[in-house]
Design a protein around this motif. Structure first.
Motif, PDB file in Angstrom:
ATOM      1  N   VAL A   1       0.859  -1.178   0.000  1.00  0.00           N
ATOM      2  CA  VAL A   1       0.000   0.000   0.000  1.00  0.00           C
ATOM      3  C   VAL A   1       0.900   1.235   0.000  1.00  0.00           C
ATOM      4  O   VAL A   1       1.873   1.302   0.747  1.00  0.00           O
ATOM      5  N   PHE A   2       0.555   2.192  -0.861  1.00  0.00           N
ATOM      6  CA  PHE A   2       1.371   3.399  -0.963  1.00  0.00           C
ATOM      7  C   PHE A   2       0.462   4.568  -1.323  1.00  0.00           C
ATOM      8  O   PHE A   2      -0.611   4.394  -1.889  1.00  0.00           O
ATOM      9  N   LEU A   3       0.916   5.764  -0.960  1.00  0.00           N
ATOM     10  CA  LEU A   3       0.136   6.964  -1.262  1.00  0.00           C
ATOM     11  C   LEU A   3       0.135   7.214  -2.764  1.00  0.00           C
ATOM     12  O   LEU A   3       1.129   6.976  -3.460  1.00  0.00           O
ATOM     13  N   LYS A   4      -0.976   7.704  -3.268  1.00  0.00           N
ATOM     14  CA  LYS A   4      -1.076   8.035  -4.686  1.00  0.00           C
ATOM     15  C   LYS A   4      -0.168   9.218  -5.000  1.00  0.00           C
ATOM     16  O   LYS A   4       0.123  10.051  -4.118  1.00  0.00           O
TER      17      LYS A   4
ATOM     18  N   ASP B   1       3.441  13.064   1.266  1.00  0.00           N
ATOM     19  CA  ASP B   1       3.924  11.971   2.108  1.00  0.00           C
ATOM     20  C   ASP B   1       4.824  12.570   3.185  1.00  0.00           C
ATOM     21  O   ASP B   1       6.033  12.727   3.001  1.00  0.00           O
ATOM     22  N   VAL B   2       4.235  12.921   4.305  1.00  0.00           N
ATOM     23  CA  VAL B   2       4.961  13.585   5.388  1.00  0.00           C
ATOM     24  C   VAL B   2       6.047  12.660   5.932  1.00  0.00           C
ATOM     25  O   VAL B   2       7.172  13.084   6.187  1.00  0.00           O
ATOM     26  N   GLN B   3       5.724  11.388   6.110  1.00  0.00           N
ATOM     27  CA  GLN B   3       6.706  10.435   6.622  1.00  0.00           C
ATOM     28  C   GLN B   3       7.864  10.262   5.633  1.00  0.00           C
ATOM     29  O   GLN B   3       9.024  10.218   6.023  1.00  0.00           O
ATOM     30  N   GLY B   4       7.548  10.183   4.357  1.00  0.00           N
ATOM     31  CA  GLY B   4       8.589  10.075   3.337  1.00  0.00           C
ATOM     32  C   GLY B   4       9.511  11.288   3.344  1.00  0.00           C
ATOM     33  O   GLY B   4      10.731  11.164   3.198  1.00  0.00           O
ATOM     34  N   LYS B   5       8.923  12.473   3.503  1.00  0.00           N
ATOM     35  CA  LYS B   5       9.728  13.706   3.542  1.00  0.00           C
ATOM     36  C   LYS B   5      10.638  13.714   4.769  1.00  0.00           C
ATOM     37  O   LYS B   5      11.798  14.144   4.679  1.00  0.00           O
TER      38      LYS B   5
END
Length: 79
Positions: A7-10, A15-19
């Protein structure tokens, strides 16, 4: 049969966590890393031996519970 759902953000959804991970990697010296996206993997066993039926059931699980389809996409694999 083993099911794996990623599952991943579109694209376009912040993506706050990714940043945060990207900034931490930059802080540790890996400045070439860009566009970090964080997702999740869900693994479970499906009793059905018919791959097509099992995939349809897992898709229904994703649409109803495992993913927020408004902001998330998912990929299903069966082994």
């Amino acid at each position: 049969m083993k099911a794996k759902v990623q599952v991943f953000l579109k694209p376009g959804v912040l993506d706050v966590q990714g940043k945060a991970v990207e900034n931490a990697l930059h802080g540790l010296g890996w400045t070439d890393v860009q566009n970090v996206r964080v997702g999740r993997t869900i693994e479970f066993d499906v009793a059905d031996g018919d791959a097509e039926k099992a995939k349809a059931e897992v898709k229904a699980m994703c649409d109803k519970l495992l993913a927020n389809t408004v902001i998330e996409s998912y990929a299903i694999s069966l082994d």
